[in-house]
Design an enzyme around this catalytic site. Structure first.
Site, PDB file in Angstrom:
ATOM      1  N   PRO A 123       0.842  -1.201   0.000  1.00 50.26           N
ATOM      2  CA  PRO A 123       0.000   0.000   0.000  1.00 50.26           C
ATOM      3  C   PRO A 123       0.875   1.248   0.000  1.00 50.26           C
ATOM      4  O   PRO A 123       1.947   1.264   0.608  1.00 50.26           O
ATOM      5  CB  PRO A 123      -0.797  -0.121   1.300  1.00 50.26           C
ATOM      6  CG  PRO A 123       0.016  -1.011   2.173  1.00 50.26           C
ATOM      7  CD  PRO A 123       0.741  -1.953   1.263  1.00 50.26           C
ATOM      8  N   LYS A 124       0.435   2.266  -0.698  1.00 45.56           N
ATOM      9  CA  LYS A 124       1.130   3.555  -0.661  1.00 45.56           C
ATOM     10  C   LYS A 124       0.561   4.328   0.528  1.00 45.56           C
ATOM     11  O   LYS A 124      -0.421   5.061   0.416  1.00 45.56           O
ATOM     12  CB  LYS A 124       0.941   4.319  -1.965  1.00 45.56           C
ATOM     13  CG  LYS A 124       1.822   5.551  -2.093  1.00 45.56           C
ATOM     14  CD  LYS A 124       1.679   6.184  -3.467  1.00 45.56           C
ATOM     15  CE  LYS A 124       2.617   7.371  -3.604  1.00 45.56           C
ATOM     16  NZ  LYS A 124       2.272   8.467  -2.656  1.00 45.56           N
ATOM     17  N   VAL A 125       1.175   4.128   1.663  1.00 44.08           N
ATOM     18  CA  VAL A 125       0.693   4.719   2.911  1.00 44.08           C
ATOM     19  C   VAL A 125       0.855   6.235   2.850  1.00 44.08           C
ATOM     20  O   VAL A 125       1.893   6.752   2.429  1.00 44.08           O
ATOM     21  CB  VAL A 125       1.449   4.121   4.113  1.00 44.08           C
ATOM     22  CG1 VAL A 125       0.959   4.742   5.412  1.00 44.08           C
ATOM     23  CG2 VAL A 125       1.269   2.598   4.141  1.00 44.08           C
TER      24      VAL A 125
END
Length: 560
Positions: A123-125
């Site tokens: 995930p692209k946090v």
């Protein structure tokens, strides 16, 4: 060779799309517009980096920054560095932060993947990037991303975040990690909750003084271990053992873009412990850390989510008159995509509402989708330097005007046609606003029921009406003659609900004309005010004329 040709074509298409939306400004106007937006973004940057606060939503900031870059490219200015922080008191990163290149869609991602293997998705946090330096098993230094080469010393702040391991062992005892400090969330569903301005909130907590208690609302997601174990599985296992469990939990091996798309969609709808704005795809094989440089990472890319709200440029303000005579205002937009829907128009509402919003062509507005996918305005995020607003039409219309065509009645007349053709009234399938405009423009209707006189030949020779549909349309018009009396009365705009009209048990025009105000007032949901409106409606000269015309056409219920 084919791969590089496809990439080149994609780049050329992207450049063409950028240039296609360049504003038609004079050099002086362009300089003024660019300068104003540049100053505003600089102010937001100063607030963000120096004060740890944000006066603008993250998504709006990102999109307006992209808009500024586009304008600068259009008019030959030097694009600015986005979110470039001050370097006062900066600390050198042991390993540079490379940043990540964004993929525009799944096709672009597939092209990038063709020459790579052993790929993983994370995930692209959404937070702020940080370097964690461990020496002899202890957290030695924490450095903000900064410009990728240097950043601020955040060691004291990070040492107060309980979710960040302060001691490690084994291969991590002397390591450099890169990751994202994020705001901990319980069951955050990105699709429903959006970005909640998470990046700015994290930056604010990290920049403010004396807020040690609130720092425990933060945590870290490690996404890179430069010069770590060669196998991704070994990296993930060691990180999990040390306390960085989220990395192992949310890193998956993937083989193709379809698989990544499924994971991306899953995380978009799932309950997660952090805010995200897309996914990152990375190759397990990375170059040695001494080769890492800002903007030069070829082993990882990002595929961001489509924003829940988009910044759109207002191209024009248009006025529409509804069947009741109310004037509504519509903003025509430069096209934007929202949830796979192309949005080019948004309803502002009444003239008064438009004046309260203070929207003019050239302004930038934030648009999202409300219930049933209807576009709505959330905010005006930027107003142009030169603003000219059109003058709304005079408010001369009401619920009893424009049953008959005239130059001043054009819009309300068309609205009445659209209404009577709708499913809940006469149910004329296959014709909408564009079709009615084409018919009226060609055949110059006298009133709202003039279409009943059209012949198959006339319909077939109407510009804008496909010949293949003309026969079907003529059939629909003929079927309408058999609709119940109450449907025709609704088409005439009687100010009653269908339930009240059905309860009246009126089955003929003559019976309706002789009904008293007291009779109408007794109907369900019909008070004295509505009853008076019905009396005014049935006594109107245009309505009486239409009733006589329908009688001549032998429409059910109107015959003498």
């Amino acid at each position: 060779m084919k791969v590089w040709m496809a990439i080149l074509i994609s780049i050329l298409c992207w450049q063409s799309s950028v240039w296609a939306v360049c504003p038609a400004w004079s050099p002086a106007r362009a300089q003024e517009e660019i300068s104003r937006l540049q100053q505003q973004i600089k102010q937001w940057d100063d607030d963000y980096w120096k004060e740890g606060k944000s006066e603008v939503e993250d998504g709006v900031y990102d999109q307006l920054s992209a808009r500024l870059t586009q304008w600068q490219r259009c008019f030959g200015s030097e694009p600015r560095d986005v979110m470039m922080p001050p370097l006062n008191g900066a600390v050198m990163h042991p390993v540079a932060h490379t940043g990540v290149r964004k993929m525009v869609d799944k096709n672009a991602l597939s092209l990038w993947m063709r020459e790579r293997s052993d790929l993983w998705v994370q995930p692209k946090v959404d937070g702020v990037a940080v370097t964690l330096v461990y020496r002899d098993g202890k957290l030695n230094k924490a450095i903000s991303r900064g410009n990728g080469l240097k950043g601020e010393d955040w060691t004291q702040k990070v040492s107060l975040i309980s979710a960040v391991p302060q001691t490690v062992s084994g291969p991590l005892a002397n390591s450099t990690l890169q990751g994202e400090i994020f705001l901990q969330r319980e069951g955050h569903i990105q699709q429903q909750m959006g970005g909640i301005n998470a990046r700015a909130k994290v930056a604010g907590l990290m920049m403010r003084q004396g807020n040690s208690d609130t720092l425990n609302s933060l945590a870290v997601f490690v996404w890179a271990w430069p010069d770590g174990p060669q196998l991704m599985t070994d990296r993930l296992k060691e990180l999990a053992t040390a306390g960085f469990t989220l990395t192992q939990r949310y890193t998956r091996a993937v083989k193709n873009a379809d698989e990544i798309a499924r994971v991306r969609n899953e995380w978009w709808k799932a309950k997660l412990p952090f805010v995200t704005d897309g996914v990152v795809v990375r190759a397990a094989k990375e170059p040695e850390s001494r080769h890492w440089l800002p903007g030069q990472a070829e082993w990882l890319v990002a595929w961001k989510y489509q924003p829940v709200a988009q910044v759109a440029e207002v191209k024009a303000i248009q006025f529409a008159v509804g069947k009741s005579g109310k004037i509504s205002v519509v903003a025509s937009l430069a096209p934007v995509m929202l949830d796979d829907k192309k949005v080019q128009r948004v309803n502002i509402g009444s003239v008064r509402r438009w004046q309260e919003w203070d929207i003019a062509p050239g302004d930038q507005i934030l648009v999202s989708l409300a219930g049933q996918g209807i576009p709505r305005i959330d905010d005006v995020v930027w107003r142009g330097a030169e603003r000219t607003k059109p003058t709304p039409p005079e408010n001369r219309f009401n619920s009893l005007t424009c049953y008959f065509a005239s130059d001043v009645c054009q819009e309300q007349f068309i609205s009445r046609l659209v209404w009577l053709g709708s499913k809940q009234v006469l149910g004329l399938d296959g014709i909408g606003e564009a079709g009615w405009r084409a018919l009226h423009q060609t055949h110059r209707f006298e009133h709202i029921f003039s279409w009943l006189l059209l012949t198959p030949e006339q319909l077939q020779n109407t510009p804008g009406i496909a010949k293949s549909k003309s026969a079907q349309l003529w059939h629909q018009f003929n079927l309408a003659r058999k609709q119940p009396f109450t449907r025709w009365v609704m088409a005439m705009g009687i100010p009653l609900t269908r339930a009240a009209l059905n309860a009246s048990d009126e089955r003929s025009w003559s019976q309706l004309l002789f009904s008293t105000e007291q009779f109408w007032q007794r109907l369900p949901g019909t008070g004295s005010g509505r009853a008076r409106q019905v009396i005014e409606w049935k006594e109107n000269a245009q309505i009486k004329k239409l009733g006589s015309w329908l009688a001549a056409q032998q429409i059910t219920g109107f015959e003498p």
